[in-house]
Design a protein around this motif. Sequence first.
Motif, PDB file in Angstrom:
ATOM      1  N   ALA A  10      39.482  44.320  15.531  1.00  0.00           N
ATOM      2  CA  ALA A  10      38.980  44.770  16.828  1.00  0.00           C
ATOM      3  C   ALA A  10      38.355  43.596  17.575  1.00  0.00           C
ATOM      4  O   ALA A  10      37.487  42.899  17.040  1.00  0.00           O
ATOM      5  CB  ALA A  10      37.960  45.890  16.646  1.00  0.00           C
ATOM      6  N   ALA A  11      38.804  43.379  18.805  1.00  0.00           N
ATOM      7  CA  ALA A  11      38.303  42.260  19.599  1.00  0.00           C
ATOM      8  C   ALA A  11      36.794  42.357  19.785  1.00  0.00           C
ATOM      9  O   ALA A  11      36.244  43.442  20.003  1.00  0.00           O
ATOM     10  CB  ALA A  11      38.999  42.230  20.957  1.00  0.00           C
ATOM     11  N   LEU A  12      36.129  41.208  19.657  1.00  0.00           N
ATOM     12  CA  LEU A  12      34.701  41.034  19.938  1.00  0.00           C
ATOM     13  C   LEU A  12      33.777  41.656  18.893  1.00  0.00           C
ATOM     14  O   LEU A  12      32.566  41.711  19.107  1.00  0.00           O
ATOM     15  CB  LEU A  12      34.334  41.565  21.325  1.00  0.00           C
ATOM     16  CG  LEU A  12      35.109  40.954  22.501  1.00  0.00           C
ATOM     17  CD1 LEU A  12      34.660  41.583  23.817  1.00  0.00           C
ATOM     18  CD2 LEU A  12      34.927  39.447  22.559  1.00  0.00           C
ATOM     19  N   THR A  13      34.331  42.145  17.778  1.00  0.00           N
ATOM     20  CA  THR A  13      33.445  42.538  16.681  1.00  0.00           C
ATOM     21  C   THR A  13      32.808  41.286  16.091  1.00  0.00           C
ATOM     22  O   THR A  13      33.307  40.167  16.268  1.00  0.00           O
ATOM     23  CB  THR A  13      34.210  43.308  15.604  1.00  0.00           C
ATOM     24  OG1 THR A  13      35.405  42.581  15.274  1.00  0.00           O
ATOM     25  CG2 THR A  13      34.578  44.693  16.087  1.00  0.00           C
ATOM     26  N   LEU A  14      31.699  41.478  15.376  1.00  0.00           N
ATOM     27  CA  LEU A  14      30.881  40.347  14.932  1.00  0.00           C
ATOM     28  C   LEU A  14      30.583  40.408  13.447  1.00  0.00           C
ATOM     29  O   LEU A  14      30.480  41.490  12.856  1.00  0.00           O
ATOM     30  CB  LEU A  14      29.535  40.341  15.670  1.00  0.00           C
ATOM     31  CG  LEU A  14      29.521  40.003  17.151  1.00  0.00           C
ATOM     32  CD1 LEU A  14      28.131  40.258  17.723  1.00  0.00           C
ATOM     33  CD2 LEU A  14      29.916  38.549  17.369  1.00  0.00           C
ATOM     34  N   GLY A  15      30.416  39.246  12.851  1.00  0.00           N
ATOM     35  CA  GLY A  15      29.870  39.124  11.511  1.00  0.00           C
ATOM     36  C   GLY A  15      29.094  37.825  11.436  1.00  0.00           C
ATOM     37  O   GLY A  15      29.474  36.824  12.057  1.00  0.00           O
ATOM     38  N   HIS A 138      31.400  35.002  12.995  1.00  0.00           N
ATOM     39  CA  HIS A 138      32.788  35.435  13.136  1.00  0.00           C
ATOM     40  C   HIS A 138      32.905  36.366  14.334  1.00  0.00           C
ATOM     41  O   HIS A 138      32.078  37.261  14.514  1.00  0.00           O
ATOM     42  CB  HIS A 138      33.239  36.193  11.886  1.00  0.00           C
ATOM     43  CG  HIS A 138      33.416  35.324  10.685  1.00  0.00           C
ATOM     44  ND1 HIS A 138      34.642  34.829  10.300  1.00  0.00           N
ATOM     45  CD2 HIS A 138      32.512  34.853   9.787  1.00  0.00           C
ATOM     46  CE1 HIS A 138      34.497  34.106   9.204  1.00  0.00           C
ATOM     47  NE2 HIS A 138      33.218  34.101   8.863  1.00  0.00           N
ATOM     48  N   VAL A 139      33.966  36.171  15.121  1.00  0.00           N
ATOM     49  CA  VAL A 139      34.281  37.060  16.239  1.00  0.00           C
ATOM     50  C   VAL A 139      35.699  37.579  16.051  1.00  0.00           C
ATOM     51  O   VAL A 139      36.639  36.789  15.857  1.00  0.00           O
ATOM     52  CB  VAL A 139      34.158  36.347  17.596  1.00  0.00           C
ATOM     53  CG1 VAL A 139      34.559  37.289  18.728  1.00  0.00           C
ATOM     54  CG2 VAL A 139      32.743  35.845  17.816  1.00  0.00           C
ATOM     55  N   GLY A 140      35.856  38.903  16.099  1.00  0.00           N
ATOM     56  CA  GLY A 140      37.156  39.517  15.903  1.00  0.00           C
ATOM     57  C   GLY A 140      38.128  39.218  17.033  1.00  0.00           C
ATOM     58  O   GLY A 140      37.735  39.164  18.208  1.00  0.00           O
ATOM     59  N   CYS A 141      39.388  39.020  16.665  1.00  0.00           N
ATOM     60  CA  CYS A 141      40.445  38.719  17.639  1.00  0.00           C
ATOM     61  C   CYS A 141      41.615  39.671  17.405  1.00  0.00           C
ATOM     62  O   CYS A 141      41.980  39.947  16.260  1.00  0.00           O
ATOM     63  CB  CYS A 141      40.933  37.280  17.488  1.00  0.00           C
ATOM     64  SG  CYS A 141      39.633  36.032  17.689  1.00  0.00           S
ATOM     65  N   ILE A 237      37.815  34.239  14.562  1.00  0.00           N
ATOM     66  CA  ILE A 237      37.475  32.822  14.619  1.00  0.00           C
ATOM     67  C   ILE A 237      36.055  32.691  14.077  1.00  0.00           C
ATOM     68  O   ILE A 237      35.245  33.616  14.191  1.00  0.00           O
ATOM     69  CB  ILE A 237      37.571  32.233  16.036  1.00  0.00           C
ATOM     70  CG1 ILE A 237      36.729  33.057  17.038  1.00  0.00           C
ATOM     71  CG2 ILE A 237      39.015  32.122  16.479  1.00  0.00           C
ATOM     72  CD1 ILE A 237      36.550  32.357  18.371  1.00  0.00           C
ATOM     73  N   GLU A 238      35.756  31.525  13.504  1.00  0.00           N
ATOM     74  CA  GLU A 238      34.471  31.308  12.844  1.00  0.00           C
ATOM     75  C   GLU A 238      33.806  30.068  13.434  1.00  0.00           C
ATOM     76  O   GLU A 238      34.314  28.948  13.287  1.00  0.00           O
ATOM     77  CB  GLU A 238      34.683  31.130  11.341  1.00  0.00           C
ATOM     78  CG  GLU A 238      33.416  30.852  10.562  1.00  0.00           C
ATOM     79  CD  GLU A 238      33.699  30.491   9.111  1.00  0.00           C
ATOM     80  OE1 GLU A 238      32.754  30.525   8.302  1.00  0.00           O
ATOM     81  OE2 GLU A 238      34.863  30.156   8.785  1.00  0.00           O
ATOM     82  N   LEU A 239      32.683  30.255  14.107  1.00  0.00           N
ATOM     83  CA  LEU A 239      31.881  29.147  14.638  1.00  0.00           C
ATOM     84  C   LEU A 239      30.945  28.654  13.541  1.00  0.00           C
ATOM     85  O   LEU A 239      30.201  29.437  12.947  1.00  0.00           O
ATOM     86  CB  LEU A 239      31.065  29.624  15.853  1.00  0.00           C
ATOM     87  CG  LEU A 239      30.133  28.586  16.468  1.00  0.00           C
ATOM     88  CD1 LEU A 239      30.925  27.570  17.281  1.00  0.00           C
ATOM     89  CD2 LEU A 239      29.080  29.256  17.344  1.00  0.00           C
TER      90      LEU A 239
END
Length: 371
Positions: A10-15, A138-141, A237-239
């Motif tokens: 899911a776009a814009l989900t976070l971890g 992490h941000v979902g794409c 993606i992982e910053l």
Amino acid sequence: MALEPFKTSAALTLGVELELQLVSLSDYDLTAASRDMLELLGRRPFPGNVVPEITESMIEVSTDVQTGHAGLLDQLHEIRDRLVEAGERLNIGVAGGGTHPFQQWTERRIFPKPRFQEVSQLYGYLARQFTIFGQHVHVGCSSGDDAMYLLHSLSRYVPHFIALAASSPYVQGRDTLFSSARLNSVFAFPLSGRAPFTLSWDEFATGYFRKMEATGVVKSMKDFYWDIRPKPEYGTIELRVCDTPLQVEDAAALAVYLQCLCAELLEDRSQLPAEDDYLVYNYNRFQACRFGLDGGLVDPRSHESLSLREDLLRTLRRLQPQAERLGAEAGLERLHQLLFVGNGAQFLRNAQQSSAGLEGVVASALQRFRS
């Protein structure tokens, strides 16, 4: 063997992942207590996940997948409280911060896990020097192509995250004069820095990664220590440039700042990223590491020299529509306040001046994590 397909998420989900310091409360040095800590935490369900890190004086905690600031902050509070509770039972302190102020890397022990042992054999003393502590977001794409688009579009904002999270001014008992000295240790690894420029997941996976795998240098995405990297198994993606903040509230705020930036970039794709966006990447990165919020940056497209603090203020104002829609207003407001009260590096330097010793710096970091 080809890189695994990019998992849709899911776009814009976070971890959020946080690498944390384990500190002896007798002398405030790091202590090899991760196995005891993990054993105690494993006796009942943990609110997220907790795993060992490369040396025995650190652990890594991570949240479940979250959709917004409120849920993310709630879980980070739960994780923090469990860690503090376990630390009290073991007479161990838990702290954030990108580096421990006076620990000696020669005293660190590699955690007995096969991958960590392999890294130690490959990189020698760098593995023990890697007792540094970062926050990964992490941000979902929704697709691999979106992941590569976001990864490169975010390069312009990497200095923002470095400066806001910077909390590693001291290394081996000395003030480095850097706000984030931690990233200098990361940069020592040969597969660090930035990802190669490609906007196509297929081109990245079947082109670049397959060639690198054929050389025998890499086996998986874990072998890359890039500032931002794709994680196909998660669909994110992982910053990776942030020092671990001193407080979990700052960790949540940094995560939703990234979420808002990604939302804006996905809404407006009128300016696609280009290879030339990286012309001043290392210079801007250095400015943020060395001077923190007092640094400057050069816009890679207009070539305009900017104050990092002022550029952050403009960006935070511009992101208000995304913050309102995503419920991230409180997180962005916290970052706005940081621009005036200072980042973690400034807090630690103030603590050193008031306590006249680095033990006092660690004590202040321990208290700040609890509060």
